[in-house]
Design an enzyme around this catalytic site. Structure first.
Site, mmCIF file in Angstrom:
data_model
loop_
_atom_site.group_PDB
_atom_site.id
_atom_site.type_symbol
_atom_site.label_atom_id
_atom_site.label_comp_id
_atom_site.label_asym_id
_atom_site.label_seq_id
_atom_site.Cartn_x
_atom_site.Cartn_y
_atom_site.Cartn_z
ATOM 1 N N ARG A 273 5.340 -12.792 9.860
ATOM 2 C CA ARG A 273 5.991 -11.548 9.506
ATOM 3 C C ARG A 273 7.335 -11.451 10.221
ATOM 4 N NH1 ARG A 273 2.646 -7.497 9.507
ATOM 5 N NH2 ARG A 273 4.050 -5.848 10.114
ATOM 6 N N LYS B 283 4.367 0.543 9.580
ATOM 7 C CA LYS B 283 4.368 1.813 8.847
ATOM 8 C C LYS B 283 3.736 2.924 9.668
ATOM 9 C CE LYS B 283 3.006 0.192 4.801
ATOM 10 N NZ LYS B 283 2.555 0.080 3.420
ATOM 11 N N GLU C 198 0.875 -1.167 0.000
ATOM 12 C CA GLU C 198 0.000 0.000 0.000
ATOM 13 C C GLU C 198 0.915 1.220 0.000
ATOM 14 O OE1 GLU C 198 -2.729 0.337 3.304
ATOM 15 O OE2 GLU C 198 -3.442 2.274 2.571
HETATM 16 P P1 ATP Z 1 2.887 -2.391 8.216
HETATM 17 O O1 ATP Z 1 2.382 -3.495 9.094
HETATM 18 O O2 ATP Z 1 4.308 -2.070 8.380
HETATM 19 O O3 ATP Z 1 2.018 -1.171 8.213
HETATM 20 P P2 ATP Z 1 1.543 -3.337 5.936
HETATM 21 O O4 ATP Z 1 1.263 -4.785 5.938
HETATM 22 O O5 ATP Z 1 0.422 -2.460 6.271
HETATM 23 O O6 ATP Z 1 2.822 -3.023 6.786
HETATM 24 P P3 ATP Z 1 1.673 -3.292 3.124
HETATM 25 O O7 ATP Z 1 2.129 -2.217 2.223
HETATM 26 O O8 ATP Z 1 0.264 -3.696 3.111
HETATM 27 O O9 ATP Z 1 2.115 -2.860 4.562
HETATM 28 O O10 ATP Z 1 2.602 -4.560 2.956
HETATM 29 C C1 ATP Z 1 2.922 -5.119 1.702
HETATM 30 C C2 ATP Z 1 3.267 -6.555 1.899
HETATM 31 O O11 ATP Z 1 4.366 -6.690 2.795
HETATM 32 C C3 ATP Z 1 2.111 -7.312 2.512
HETATM 33 O O12 ATP Z 1 1.955 -8.521 1.790
HETATM 34 C C4 ATP Z 1 2.542 -7.578 3.913
HETATM 35 O O13 ATP Z 1 2.015 -8.794 4.384
HETATM 36 C C5 ATP Z 1 4.058 -7.632 3.793
HETATM 37 N N1 ATP Z 1 4.681 -7.244 5.059
HETATM 38 C C6 ATP Z 1 4.452 -6.126 5.779
HETATM 39 N N2 ATP Z 1 5.161 -6.132 6.919
HETATM 40 C C7 ATP Z 1 5.865 -7.289 6.929
HETATM 41 C C8 ATP Z 1 6.786 -7.891 7.839
HETATM 42 N N3 ATP Z 1 7.121 -7.298 8.983
HETATM 43 N N4 ATP Z 1 7.305 -9.086 7.520
HETATM 44 C C9 ATP Z 1 6.978 -9.693 6.369
HETATM 45 N N5 ATP Z 1 6.125 -9.196 5.468
HETATM 46 C C10 ATP Z 1 5.564 -8.004 5.733
HETATM 47 MG MG MG Z 2 -1.162 -4.154 4.847
#
Ligand code: ATP
Ligand code: MG
Length: 562
Positions: free
Chosen positions: A264, A274, A38
């Protein structure tokens, strides 16, 4: 050859096993994955795990990986983030080729499919207030309650939904919900929201839309449209899988992807969220998204971390189904492994103490040879200037040394790297009683660092010439959080490490480091660690970031136990 045997390296994990089995059983002709950020912030090292997994699988099994922006929330998304994400994925070493997509590419189709759900009696417009809806959703232990608007006719729902699209209602006035089961044990199935009214311009679709699809609704359908075979996400989406599958079962989608969840990445002394990282930037706790203390890819890059070290780290930690926390030392280890092989050796003094070598002749001094890399003769050597006045590291001198201190103290002899043995004769102090200069003598017979009589010294220290070295600023980065397990929740700023940045403004470096060319490649400052030019460097005043220390000093730096 797209079979399980195609894996050259990289190890196996349960997801790769699934992919290999699916290809062997010819369930798919090729594997298609996607990385779906995102664009509401910069990528962090947790995302790197997901990127390496998705792009890695595509590479290893001869498939493809899409980069898809999950751009369904225009109020938080910005072009700056889109550009940064693309640059970071490339920097990490991956290429999506022509496969760049956006959830917004599918807004029209998603809308049509929502009308199909309405026509099938599987979606309805709900006028409840957000609060009323939340209360009626129930809890983990109590079922939810049906909305009073759940029984609307298809015609009424269609008309209202079209008026939602036409922008006739205020933000938040109504939503479109799937009609599934308000008593489901899985809260995600209690009539989830498909569309909300949001009169906000979108970076790609402008003001075309007054309603935007929810993440859950857009995500799986985007996967299906793109022919994704394995939709890999993190564990928190496990409970969303039944909903993911419900949409696929109830819509005329062109393909049926399957969702798989992995744990994760979490790292000690680090918050990978984020939301938290955005707050740190917004409230000025760090200097920006690329502050070298940030776990963002931009921050790691500015700190001098090579992308190969991040890929190595991700490989090392593996992919599992159970949540865990990785020790930050594992990342540092991967960084050292990568840099030790390549970084040229240099000398720099971070906290200088002047040394006058009393029996060394006045004048221009001499040139000595210094090797650029001890394990790589091809890296060659360079000339360094030696003279009557040099700087050494303040902490390499102690007036009253404890038992195991073998470096300089009155009467002690040490080796100056690449130069001579020197013996400390006297420590000169200022009025406050602080040592400001050492008076030493050298043994001219030890040129190059060895005594012809075979006499040994117990320490070799680094130095720079006083006349020839250049002033520099050196920034040392310590963990951003002082707790091994910072919560990242409310009040997370209490866990910030007040000593996360130490600045040495009076450092002295070899002139070759101040040539103004600002190499992007880190060097090793002998005995100190790996350092790289910061973009704020000027030719008058180089600025260096410490990428990582030479040894594991992590626990000591934050005052914890190792
Ligand atoms: P955050 O939790 O940091 O806000 P998010 O999941 O909201 O991250 P996205 O942009 O939706 O951020 O993430 C893109 C991809 O990265 C998603 O498939 C998510 O599952 C993966 N992702 C995010 N954080 C992690 C992490 N700590 N370890 C592994 N994969 C991750
Ligand atoms: Mg997300």
């Amino acid at each position: 050859m797209a079979t399980g045997e195609a894996i050259a390296e990289g190890g196996r994990d349960f997801i790769r096993d699934i992919v290999a089995a699916d290809l062997d059983a010819k369930r798919h002709s090729t594997v298609v994955t996607r990385f779906p950020p995102e664009p509401n912030g910069y990528l962090h090292i947790g995302h790197a795990k997901s990127i390496c997994l998705n792009f890695g699988i595509a590479e290893e099994f001869g498939g493809r990986c899409h980069l898809r922006f999950d751009d369904t929330n225009p109020t938080r998304e910005e072009q700056e983030y889109i550009d940064a994400i693309e640059a970071d994925v490339r920097w990490l070493g991956f290429d999506w080729g022509r496969n760049l997509f956006h959830a917004s590419d599918y807004f029209e189709r998603l809308y049509e499919w929502a009308e199909l759900l309405i026509e099938a009696g599987k979606a309805y417009v709900d006028d409840q207030s957000p609060d009323a809806m939340r209360i009626a959703r129930g809890t983990l232990t109590e079922p939810g309650k049906n909305s009073p608007f759940r029984g609307r006719t298809v015609e009424e729902n269609l008309a209202l939904f079209r008026r939602m699209r036409a922008g006739e209602f205020e933000n938040g006035a109504r939503v479109l919900r799937a009609k599934i089961d308000m008593a489901s044990g899985n809260i995600n199935l209690r009539d989830p929201v498909l569309y909300r009214i949001l009169k906000a311009p979108h970076p790609r679709t402008g003001t075309t839309w007054s309603i935007y699809p929810s993440y859950d609704y857009a995500h799986g359908q985007s996967d299906a449209i793109e022919g994704i075979t394995h939709s890999i996400c993190t564990l928190e989406f496990e409970d969303h899988r039944p909903l993911y599958d419900w949409f696929l079962a109830n819509l005329p989608v062109p393909s049926k992807p399957r969702q798989y969840e992995f744990a994760r990445l979490n790292i000690t002394y680090t918050v990978l969220s984020k939301r938290v990282l955005t707050t740190l930037v917004r409230d000025g706790h760090v200097k920006g998204w690329d502050d070298p203390r940030m776990p963002t890819l931009a921050g790691l890059r500015r700190r001098g971390v090579p992308p190969g070290a991040i890929r190595d780290f991700v490989k090392r930690i593996g992919v599992a189904k159970a949540n865990s926390v990785v020790d930050a030392n594992v990342l540092d280890f991967s960084i050292r492994e990568a840099l030790n092989k390549t970084a040229l050796r240099r000398m720099a003094v971070l906290r200088p103490l002047k040394v006058v070598i009393e029996n060394y002749p006045e004048g221009p001094g001499e040139e000595l040879d210094a090797v650029n890399h001890p394990d790589n003769p091809e890296a060659g050597s360079r000339k360094i200037k030696f003279g009557r006045e040099i700087y050494i590291e303040r902490e390499d001198f102690m007036e009253v040394p404890p038992k195991k201190f073998f470096r300089l103290s009155p009467g002690m002899e040490v080796r100056l790297r690449y130069a001579y043995f020197i013996t400390c004769r006297e420590a000169v102090k200022n009025a406050a009683g602080e040592v400001v200069e050492l008076r030493c003598t050298y043994d001219p017979a030890t040129r190059g660092g060895n005594a012809p009589d075979g006499r040994k010294v117990k320490a070799t220290i680094h130095w720079v010439s006083a006349a020839d070295s250049r002033p520099a600023e050196v920034r040392i980065y310590n963990p951003l959080f002082s707790k091994p397990d910072p919560t990242g929740g409310e009040g997370f700023t209490d866990d910030l490490n007040p000593q996360s940045l130490e600045v040495m403004r009076d450092a002295r470096v070899e002139p070759i480091l101040a040539s103004g060319s600002n190499s992007p490649d880190p060097v090793q400052f002998e005995r100190q660690g790996y350092f790289v030019h910061d973009p704020e460097s000027t030719s008058d005043r180089p600025v260096f970031n410490r990428t990582v220390g030479l040894r594991d000093t992590f626990a000591k730096e934050v005052g914890g136990k190792s």
